[in-house]
Design a protein around this motif. Sequence first.
Motif, mmCIF file in Angstrom:
data_model
loop_
_atom_site.group_PDB
_atom_site.id
_atom_site.type_symbol
_atom_site.label_atom_id
_atom_site.label_comp_id
_atom_site.label_asym_id
_atom_site.label_seq_id
_atom_site.Cartn_x
_atom_site.Cartn_y
_atom_site.Cartn_z
ATOM 1 N N LEU A 1 2.950 -67.978 7.636
ATOM 2 C CA LEU A 1 2.636 -68.789 6.462
ATOM 3 C C LEU A 1 1.586 -69.855 6.755
ATOM 4 O O LEU A 1 0.604 -69.993 6.012
ATOM 5 C CB LEU A 1 3.909 -69.475 5.958
ATOM 6 C CG LEU A 1 4.868 -68.677 5.092
ATOM 7 C CD1 LEU A 1 6.068 -69.541 4.713
ATOM 8 C CD2 LEU A 1 4.166 -68.211 3.834
ATOM 9 N N ASP A 2 1.804 -70.614 7.806
ATOM 10 C CA ASP A 2 0.907 -71.730 8.068
ATOM 11 C C ASP A 2 -0.496 -71.244 8.433
ATOM 12 O O ASP A 2 -1.484 -71.851 8.025
ATOM 13 C CB ASP A 2 1.487 -72.609 9.178
ATOM 14 C CG ASP A 2 2.845 -73.166 8.789
ATOM 15 O OD1 ASP A 2 2.898 -74.018 7.888
ATOM 16 O OD2 ASP A 2 3.859 -72.731 9.364
ATOM 17 N N ARG A 3 -0.578 -70.134 9.167
ATOM 18 C CA ARG A 3 -1.867 -69.565 9.520
ATOM 19 C C ARG A 3 -2.623 -69.107 8.277
ATOM 20 O O ARG A 3 -3.820 -69.365 8.112
ATOM 21 C CB ARG A 3 -1.646 -68.377 10.452
ATOM 22 C CG ARG A 3 -2.897 -67.638 10.880
ATOM 23 C CD ARG A 3 -3.491 -68.273 12.113
ATOM 24 N NE ARG A 3 -4.706 -68.994 11.824
ATOM 25 C CZ ARG A 3 -5.352 -69.717 12.734
ATOM 26 N NH1 ARG A 3 -4.883 -69.809 13.969
ATOM 27 N NH2 ARG A 3 -6.455 -70.359 12.426
ATOM 28 N N PHE A 4 -1.903 -68.447 7.357
ATOM 29 C CA PHE A 4 -2.552 -67.960 6.141
ATOM 30 C C PHE A 4 -3.113 -69.112 5.316
ATOM 31 O O PHE A 4 -4.279 -69.098 4.909
ATOM 32 C CB PHE A 4 -1.576 -67.142 5.288
ATOM 33 C CG PHE A 4 -2.040 -67.001 3.871
ATOM 34 C CD1 PHE A 4 -3.088 -66.153 3.559
ATOM 35 C CD2 PHE A 4 -1.460 -67.749 2.853
ATOM 36 C CE1 PHE A 4 -3.558 -66.045 2.241
ATOM 37 C CE2 PHE A 4 -1.909 -67.646 1.544
ATOM 38 C CZ PHE A 4 -2.963 -66.794 1.235
ATOM 39 N N PHE A 5 -2.290 -70.123 5.036
ATOM 40 C CA PHE A 5 -2.768 -71.207 4.176
ATOM 41 C C PHE A 5 -3.881 -72.005 4.853
ATOM 42 O O PHE A 5 -4.771 -72.538 4.174
ATOM 43 C CB PHE A 5 -1.607 -72.118 3.770
ATOM 44 C CG PHE A 5 -0.756 -71.548 2.671
ATOM 45 C CD1 PHE A 5 -1.277 -71.353 1.404
ATOM 46 C CD2 PHE A 5 0.563 -71.194 2.902
ATOM 47 C CE1 PHE A 5 -0.499 -70.824 0.375
ATOM 48 C CE2 PHE A 5 1.358 -70.666 1.889
ATOM 49 C CZ PHE A 5 0.819 -70.479 0.619
ATOM 50 N N PRO B 1 8.931 -68.931 9.183
ATOM 51 C CA PRO B 1 7.683 -68.461 9.807
ATOM 52 C C PRO B 1 6.860 -67.587 8.866
ATOM 53 O O PRO B 1 5.626 -67.597 8.918
ATOM 54 C CB PRO B 1 8.173 -67.647 11.012
ATOM 55 C CG PRO B 1 9.611 -68.003 11.192
ATOM 56 C CD PRO B 1 10.125 -68.412 9.855
ATOM 57 N N THR B 2 7.562 -66.808 8.005
ATOM 58 C CA THR B 2 6.906 -65.893 7.074
ATOM 59 C C THR B 2 7.573 -66.044 5.702
ATOM 60 O O THR B 2 8.602 -66.711 5.569
ATOM 61 C CB THR B 2 7.039 -64.437 7.538
ATOM 62 O OG1 THR B 2 8.432 -64.075 7.545
ATOM 63 C CG2 THR B 2 6.458 -64.243 8.937
ATOM 64 N N TRP B 3 6.998 -65.395 4.700
ATOM 65 C CA TRP B 3 7.583 -65.436 3.354
ATOM 66 C C TRP B 3 8.729 -64.425 3.306
ATOM 67 O O TRP B 3 8.619 -63.332 2.782
ATOM 68 C CB TRP B 3 6.536 -65.122 2.291
ATOM 69 C CG TRP B 3 6.961 -65.512 0.905
ATOM 70 C CD1 TRP B 3 7.841 -64.849 0.101
ATOM 71 C CD2 TRP B 3 6.541 -66.662 0.174
ATOM 72 N NE1 TRP B 3 7.987 -65.507 -1.098
ATOM 73 C CE2 TRP B 3 7.198 -66.632 -1.081
ATOM 74 C CE3 TRP B 3 5.663 -67.720 0.452
ATOM 75 C CZ2 TRP B 3 7.005 -67.611 -2.054
ATOM 76 C CZ3 TRP B 3 5.469 -68.686 -0.519
ATOM 77 C CH2 TRP B 3 6.136 -68.630 -1.750
ATOM 78 N N ASP B 4 9.844 -64.833 3.888
ATOM 79 C CA ASP B 4 11.020 -63.973 4.015
ATOM 80 C C ASP B 4 12.122 -64.542 3.125
ATOM 81 O O ASP B 4 12.752 -65.542 3.486
ATOM 82 C CB ASP B 4 11.472 -63.920 5.471
ATOM 83 C CG ASP B 4 12.761 -63.144 5.675
ATOM 84 O OD1 ASP B 4 13.266 -62.550 4.695
ATOM 85 O OD2 ASP B 4 13.269 -63.142 6.814
ATOM 86 N N PRO B 5 12.378 -63.934 1.965
ATOM 87 C CA PRO B 5 13.373 -64.499 1.044
ATOM 88 C C PRO B 5 14.756 -64.662 1.663
ATOM 89 O O PRO B 5 15.525 -65.530 1.244
ATOM 90 C CB PRO B 5 13.402 -63.495 -0.110
ATOM 91 C CG PRO B 5 12.071 -62.828 -0.069
ATOM 92 C CD PRO B 5 11.710 -62.751 1.381
ATOM 93 N N GLY B 6 15.105 -63.869 2.669
ATOM 94 C CA GLY B 6 16.430 -63.926 3.268
ATOM 95 C C GLY B 6 16.568 -64.902 4.414
ATOM 96 O O GLY B 6 17.651 -65.029 4.985
#
Length: 452
Positions: free
Chosen positions: A368-372, A271-276
């Motif tokens: 992520l999808d909203r931002f792009f 859902p977000t840029w979450d490395p973990g």
Amino acid sequence: MPPPPQAYRPSTALLGLGSAFWDPVAAADFPETRLRFRNDRAAAQVGLDGLDDAEWIAHFGRFAPLPNTLPQPLALRYHGHQFRNYNPDIGDGRGFTFAQLHDRSGRLMDLGTKGSGQTPYSRFGDGRLTLKGGVREILATEMLEALNVPTSRTLSLIETGEALDRGDEPSPTRAAVLVRLSHGHIRIGTFQRLAFERDEANMRRLVGYVLRQLYGEDGDDPIRLLHLVVGRTATLAARYMAAGFVHGVLNSDNINVTGESFDYGPWRFAPTWDPGFTAAYFDQQGLYAFGRQPEAIGWDVSQLAASLRLLVDSEPLIAALDGFGPAFQAALTEAILWRLGVTARDEASDRELARAVERTLRTTAAPLDRFFFDAFGGTLPAHYGDEWADLRAALDGYASRKPRDDAYWLGEPCAMLIDEVEAIWSRIAADDDWSALHAKVAAIRAMGDALR
């Protein structure tokens, strides 16, 4: 009736490797075959879109041989590291390769299966695929294709009328057989098996096959092969990241040497840029978490290099591996710019823009999808506040590579998060309602057309 000869270009290239690479097998005799999904857009690339439904089921549910290609299904042999533990007791356990065809661009493509029955490598498994697993693979491959990730394509899904017992989902559950269209099924684990067995002659033969048939190059130089695989897999890792995709099981037997993603099990989109962020409930150490995917794929490629030591010295192999990091960084910059919908400027500016995207998405935890979707074309809307100032500055001067003139941009971003995946499946499981799946595939393809 065979497909039109001008579009249908069969091959038997795999047979040239010899019988040390596979075991002949037969498909399961399913109680029924109900066609649930046929991908005519993919089929057209290999001249199979002219099949009627009865012919389709005969070839992709009953596995009647296609004309002038492999005479019988072949379960491929391989080994692999699974969560970094070497396993010599694997191979195609619920699938096989049953045809090879050239696509319209001349690439050699395999038709492979998932859920087609037991093979010598099934171990204690039943060789079957759940219908839910097939639906999930359709969604994964369609979404990745739209987001510019090199991926196998789901060609067909046929429900088989069996009830399966599974420990990790409600059982009994419905069964299916899936056919994928792939640019080869040669894995890093295919090379590992030959290294394990110290089979130098077949290792050399495999190197030549991959170079010639999958890369279009002459010779059998292992160093050249490793350089090519490093470049392709680094690009795959980068595009996973830009797509926000988490494969979930990046074992060395799941890495295709063409750099094409395939074999979708516990995948998720972050859902977000979450490395973990992880996809698999059993990945408790986060080995294949979102942010560790480049490391995981690079580690798998190092196992290819180790296998090729059977043929050549270590130094040039190490030198080739050293190219993975720079290739990944360059590919990630390119992939992020592609998803932003902007044209490249210069290396320094492009890299700084990509870093600003990563940094800002991580610190803001923005969807992520909203931002792009909002930023496509290089302009952030006004409601993106002060925390986006660095990224706004990095975007200054970038030109859009495509106008936002498709109908897609008048709606909402197309995402593929787990709640929607489960909702699509729930309608199939409860009411045999496939409308949500077909609507989602149409929406994904509309997004892909808008992004291209």
